[in-house]
Design a protein around this motif. Sequence first.
Motif, PDB file in Angstrom:
ATOM      1  N   UNK A 167       1.054   7.186  -6.406  1.00 47.01           N
ATOM      2  CA  UNK A 167      -0.070   8.119  -6.583  1.00 47.01           C
ATOM      3  C   UNK A 167       0.302   9.514  -6.064  1.00 47.01           C
TER       4      UNK A 167
ATOM      5  N   UNK B  21       0.844  -1.204   0.000  1.00 49.29           N
ATOM      6  CA  UNK B  21       0.000   0.000   0.000  1.00 49.29           C
ATOM      7  C   UNK B  21       0.876   1.250   0.000  1.00 49.29           C
TER       8      UNK B  21
ATOM      9  N   UNK C 160       1.499  10.503  -3.138  1.00 51.83           N
ATOM     10  CA  UNK C 160       1.319  10.854  -1.717  1.00 51.83           C
ATOM     11  C   UNK C 160       2.693  10.742  -1.052  1.00 51.83           C
ATOM     12  N   UNK C 161       3.529  11.764  -1.255  1.00 55.63           N
ATOM     13  CA  UNK C 161       4.937  11.681  -0.838  1.00 55.63           C
ATOM     14  C   UNK C 161       5.107  11.778   0.672  1.00 55.63           C
TER      15      UNK C 161
ATOM     16  N   UNK D 128       3.740  10.131   3.022  1.00 56.84           N
ATOM     17  CA  UNK D 128       3.467   8.890   3.775  1.00 56.84           C
ATOM     18  C   UNK D 128       4.789   8.195   4.125  1.00 56.84           C
ATOM     19  N   UNK D 129       5.030   7.941   5.412  1.00 58.41           N
ATOM     20  CA  UNK D 129       6.296   7.303   5.805  1.00 58.41           C
ATOM     21  C   UNK D 129       6.102   5.841   6.184  1.00 58.41           C
ATOM     22  N   UNK D 130       4.907   5.479   6.666  1.00 58.86           N
ATOM     23  CA  UNK D 130       4.687   4.040   6.927  1.00 58.86           C
ATOM     24  C   UNK D 130       3.202   3.735   6.901  1.00 58.86           C
ATOM     25  N   UNK D 131       2.887   2.471   6.541  1.00 63.97           N
ATOM     26  CA  UNK D 131       1.491   2.020   6.459  1.00 63.97           C
ATOM     27  C   UNK D 131       1.390   0.685   7.176  1.00 63.97           C
TER      28      UNK D 131
ATOM     29  N   UNK E 160       2.180   1.849  -3.435  1.00 66.25           N
ATOM     30  CA  UNK E 160       1.104   2.320  -4.326  1.00 66.25           C
ATOM     31  C   UNK E 160       0.794   3.790  -4.048  1.00 66.25           C
ATOM     32  N   UNK E 161       0.791   4.177  -2.776  1.00 67.17           N
ATOM     33  CA  UNK E 161       0.526   5.589  -2.425  1.00 67.17           C
ATOM     34  C   UNK E 161       1.645   6.479  -2.965  1.00 67.17           C
TER      35      UNK E 161
END
Lengths: 85, 85
Positions: free
Chosen positions: B29, B22, B31-32, B34-37, B25-26
């Motif tokens: 898209x 995920x 979404x820079x 985002x550091x962890x999911x 994928x982010x």
Amino acid sequence: MYIAQITVTYKPSILDPQGEVIKDALGRLDYQGVTSVTQGKYFEIKLTATDEQSAYDEATSLTEALLINPNTETYRITMLAEVEA
Amino acid sequence: MYIAQITVTYKPSILDPQGEVIKDALGRLDYQGVTSVTQGKYFEIKLTATDEQSAYDEATSLTEALLINPNTETYRITMLAEVEA
């Protein structure tokens, strides 16, 4: 750094077969007090942002872009400000 | 009537491949930030009980009996008292 806690569940109008299966299993394990079970997905996303509102907006945007099926699912976002270690 | 909101995630020591997929994928898209999911499961269970503590104890017991793999997963339970309609 912010943490978005995102909970995704089926819309009320959508049948939740997995929830029914779990409810039946709990009944067979003698958990008689259980009246309904809903199963969904949970995401915890760490993201950098200038402030909490822009972090919330980004979390909303990426949720609707990738994490849910808007036809059948609904979501809830809770924002936490992560304390720098 | 009580509602148990149960969040199940992998223990920190366990690799979360779905979370990595995920996150990638982010990134694609754009979404820079985002550091962890982390991805997990969410359960909402309505149950009858004499008081909140016994509702919490039942929710804990059924979570450990059926909803998690104790070797790889950890959980968090939040109890809500449902207002009778």
